[in-house]
Design a protein around this motif. Structure first.
Motif, PDB file in Angstrom:
ATOM      1  N   PRO A 356      34.628  49.435  35.727  1.00  0.00           N
ATOM      2  CA  PRO A 356      35.382  48.352  35.083  1.00  0.00           C
ATOM      3  C   PRO A 356      36.442  47.761  36.010  1.00  0.00           C
ATOM      4  N   PHE A 357      36.940  46.602  35.647  1.00  0.00           N
ATOM      5  CA  PHE A 357      38.024  45.980  36.409  1.00  0.00           C
ATOM      6  C   PHE A 357      38.823  45.082  35.475  1.00  0.00           C
ATOM      7  N   GLY A 358      40.052  44.783  35.897  1.00  0.00           N
ATOM      8  CA  GLY A 358      40.931  43.933  35.099  1.00  0.00           C
ATOM      9  C   GLY A 358      40.522  42.470  35.166  1.00  0.00           C
ATOM     10  N   MET A 359      41.202  41.649  34.394  1.00  0.00           N
ATOM     11  CA  MET A 359      40.834  40.229  34.280  1.00  0.00           C
ATOM     12  C   MET A 359      41.549  39.367  35.311  1.00  0.00           C
ATOM     13  N   MET A 360      40.955  38.229  35.594  1.00  0.00           N
ATOM     14  CA  MET A 360      41.621  37.170  36.338  1.00  0.00           C
ATOM     15  C   MET A 360      42.304  36.284  35.299  1.00  0.00           C
ATOM     16  N   LEU A 361      43.619  36.250  35.342  1.00  0.00           N
ATOM     17  CA  LEU A 361      44.391  35.521  34.330  1.00  0.00           C
ATOM     18  C   LEU A 361      44.886  34.178  34.867  1.00  0.00           C
ATOM     19  N   LYS A 362      45.079  33.247  33.973  1.00  0.00           N
ATOM     20  CA  LYS A 362      45.716  31.971  34.320  1.00  0.00           C
ATOM     21  C   LYS A 362      46.826  31.742  33.306  1.00  0.00           C
ATOM     22  N   ASP A 363      48.059  31.681  33.830  1.00  0.00           N
ATOM     23  CA  ASP A 363      49.242  31.563  32.959  1.00  0.00           C
ATOM     24  C   ASP A 363      49.302  32.728  31.976  1.00  0.00           C
ATOM     25  N   GLY A 364      48.907  33.899  32.445  1.00  0.00           N
ATOM     26  CA  GLY A 364      48.985  35.110  31.635  1.00  0.00           C
ATOM     27  C   GLY A 364      47.875  35.272  30.627  1.00  0.00           C
ATOM     28  N   LYS A 365      46.900  34.338  30.602  1.00  0.00           N
ATOM     29  CA  LYS A 365      45.821  34.392  29.616  1.00  0.00           C
ATOM     30  C   LYS A 365      44.470  34.427  30.311  1.00  0.00           C
ATOM     31  N   LYS A 366      43.480  35.010  29.629  1.00  0.00           N
ATOM     32  CA  LYS A 366      42.123  35.081  30.159  1.00  0.00           C
ATOM     33  C   LYS A 366      41.546  33.672  30.265  1.00  0.00           C
ATOM     34  N   MET A 367      40.835  33.435  31.377  1.00  0.00           N
ATOM     35  CA  MET A 367      40.154  32.144  31.518  1.00  0.00           C
ATOM     36  C   MET A 367      38.985  32.091  30.545  1.00  0.00           C
ATOM     37  N   SER A 368      38.804  30.966  29.868  1.00  0.00           N
ATOM     38  CA  SER A 368      37.763  30.854  28.851  1.00  0.00           C
ATOM     39  C   SER A 368      36.836  29.684  29.146  1.00  0.00           C
ATOM     40  N   THR A 369      35.554  30.001  29.402  1.00  0.00           N
ATOM     41  CA  THR A 369      34.558  28.943  29.618  1.00  0.00           C
ATOM     42  C   THR A 369      34.378  28.137  28.339  1.00  0.00           C
ATOM     43  N   ARG A 370      34.364  28.854  27.217  1.00  0.00           N
ATOM     44  CA  ARG A 370      34.110  28.218  25.922  1.00  0.00           C
ATOM     45  C   ARG A 370      35.133  27.127  25.629  1.00  0.00           C
ATOM     46  N   LYS A 371      36.389  27.384  25.986  1.00  0.00           N
ATOM     47  CA  LYS A 371      37.444  26.413  25.699  1.00  0.00           C
ATOM     48  C   LYS A 371      37.677  25.448  26.866  1.00  0.00           C
ATOM     49  N   GLY A 372      36.871  25.615  27.922  1.00  0.00           N
ATOM     50  CA  GLY A 372      36.996  24.711  29.059  1.00  0.00           C
ATOM     51  C   GLY A 372      38.153  25.035  29.974  1.00  0.00           C
TER      52      GLY A 372
END
Length: 557
Positions: A356-372
């Motif tokens: 496992p590995f941690g997430m790449m965050l943007k402005d402290g939030k997970k990047m979401s393809t669904r939300k663009g």
């Protein structure tokens, strides 16, 4: 160094403790004045029925050898000082003779299968996909260094209900000409539009589910669209992989297992592991939620496909280890997967491991393809390459092959910025940090290596022999780091952590730069060759460290 000393101590104890046991007890003192290695004797007190200090004093008299210069006892510690030149001779000889093979193990005839990267087709390759890609690639390289054959599998996300959504989106809003010109961008646009519209129109989701069911059942129109989306995506992905220097042995994704899942369901049924739950079929598991195998409508799920994939890979490759390099949010899924394999009676489940590995965050939030909300990896790579070009223009405008070097430096910056972090940590996306070429960065290590090549060229260095005749005291830390490289690689493999190699390479580069700043290399004296041999050995190990991480090492910068 540790193994040699552990062997001497084990022999002195008449092998009542093994070399491996002793090695586990050895410590590196905090201060060089306390020796190169220290052996605490507290553990021995119970067995020998003596005070640890007395044991240390008696044992110290039996510790000697050509690599040992001095042994001192302080309280219950035996502090060992090595003969620096004698030890350095062997280390430098090993590096210069074996070159890029140094630190590796002979082929063991076993295979490691690695499942990594795995982007979803018809969606852009975002920064969110970077972590699995570069961690998996580095682990494949490290596995090969440890003597394994590595099989790299890109388990594409090319099946599932999201393709029902995408096909419905295309049928409602798709423009064939626009998609043919710019496939990923246009498909992504209508995919995001689908989710925006579905918030207010639940009928769209129902339509998507029915569409995917038709796709699963082999509807010609749906299959034709799906194949088109897949091919267009792969072409774009290949461009990214070529930039990163990542290759795969297989692109068999979820769809590949579509005709293999029925056998999994049949086997689970025969072994009486399936139970009905609200119309769906599940496998009950201890200390975790039941695992859903088929939905009420009979459609298969992620778990069904991963079971089929695991069984296929076991049969196809017979791997000693099967690594899944997937984000830590999927930890429960893999626990369930391995538990089901065990319940099915497959012993190879013990060789399966989720990395496992941690997430790449943007402005402290997970990047979401669904939300663009994504940052495209291709855009980031272009920006770091451009930053590298600008840096070269300022610092070395006469450099040949500027474009090639800028590519290697810019892309290396992105890869190293990820791999230097412990993989379980989340990373906050920052283009500024990636394009900073000083401090704890890939370009810093690349520059150190290029500096060494410049030094070797100025000194007209040729390797007449591989032995040292002189060693500066300031180079001793470098020798110890070079000697530890095989253990660093072994630990990176056993802990599935490329960060161990990344941090090691930073330490080695810093140590060399400190030595370089305080030493005159090109003096014309006989000791010049010995200093250049140390520099050359550092270059060999830095380049190999970068190669294991998937990073190029330009000779000039």
């Amino acid at each position: 160094m540790k193994t040699k000393l552990a062997g001497i101590i084990s022999l002195a104890l008449e092998e009542s403790y093994s070399t491996q046991e002793i090695e586990g007890l050895l410590e590196t003192p905090k201060h060089t004045g306390l020796g190169d290695l220290a052996f605490p004797c507290f553990t021995l007190a119970k067995a020998y029925k003596k005070s640890p200090t007395l044991i240390a004093e008696e044992l110290a008299t039996k510790i000697h050898g050509k690599f040992i210069k001095e042994v001192r006892v302080e309280n219950a510690y035996i502090n060992v000082f090595f003969n620096q030149l004698q030890f350095a001779k062997e280390v430098i000889h090993n590096v210069l003779v074996h070159k890029n093979q140094y630190g590796g193990k002979p082929k063991n005839g076993q295979m490691v299968v690695l499942d990594f990267s795995s982007p979803n087709i018809a969606k852009p390759f975002s920064m969110g996909h970077l972590r699995s890609t570069v961690i998996g690639n580095a682990l494949a390289n490290i596995s090969e260094k440890q003597g394994y054959e590595a099989t790299r599998i890109n388990h594409l996300g090319d099946w599932g209900t999201q393709f029902g959504k995408l096909i419905v989106a295309y049928q409602l809003w798709g423009n064939k000409e626009a998609i043919e010109q710019n496939p990923i961008e246009e498909l992504f646009k209508i995919y995001v539009k689908f989710h925006d519209e579905a918030v207010h129109n639940e009928a769209l989701n129902n339509q998507a589910r029915l569409t995917f069911k038709a796709l699963e059942e082999g509807n010609d129109e749906m299959l034709s669209l799906w194949k088109w989306f897949r091919l267009a995506s792969l072409k774009e992905f290949e461009q990214i992989y070529n930039m990163l220097g990542v290759s795969f042995d297989s692109f068999s994704g979820e769809a590949f297992y579509n005709d293999k899942m029925e056998f999994v369901v049949e086997e689970l049924t025969e072994k009486e592991l399936l139970e009905e739950s609200d119309g769906a079929m599940v496998v009950q598991l201890e200390n975790m939620p039941p695992c859903l195998i088929t939905k009420k409508d009979g459609a298969t799920l992620y778990a069904t496909r991963d079971l089929a994939a695991a069984l296929y890979r076991h049969k196809m490759y017979q791997p000693a280890k099967l690594f899944y390099i997937v984000g830590n949010e999927q930890s429960l899924h893999f626990k369930q997967l391995f538990a089901i394999l065990k319940k099915m009676g497959y012993a190879f489940a013990e060789n399966c491991e989720h990395i496992p590995f941690g997430m790449m965050l943007k402005d402290g939030k997970k990047m979401s393809t669904r939300k663009g909300k994504v940052v495209l990896l291709a855009d980031v790579l272009k920006e770091t390459i451009e930053a590298a070009k600008n840096n070269i223009e300022v610092k070395n405008p006469g450099l040949l092959n500027k474009a090639a070097v800028a590519n290697e430096v810019g892309i290396g910056a992105v890869i190293f910025n990820d791999l230097k972090n412990d993989r379980m940590n989340d990373i906050e996306f920052s283009i500024e940090k990636m394009v900073t070429f000083e401090g704890e960065t890939g370009p810093y290590i690349q520059y150190t290596n290029a500096r060494i090549h410049t030094l070797l060229a100025k000194g007209e260095f040729t390797l007449s022999d591989s032995y040292l005749h002189y060693l500066d005291t300031e180079a001793w830390e470098i020798i110890k780091l070079l000697e530890s490289f095989p253990n660093v690689v072994e630990n990176a493999f056993s802990q599935a952590s490329p960060a161990i190699i990344a941090k090691y390479s930073l330490s080695l580069a810093r140590s060399f730069n400190k030595y370089y700043a305080n030493t005159k290399f090109l003096t014309g004296e006989s000791l010049e060759k010995d200093r250049l041999k140390v520099a050359y050995a550092v270059s060999i190990v830095l380049e190999e460290s970068l190669r294991l991480l998937g990073i190029k090492a330009p000779k000039e910068m």
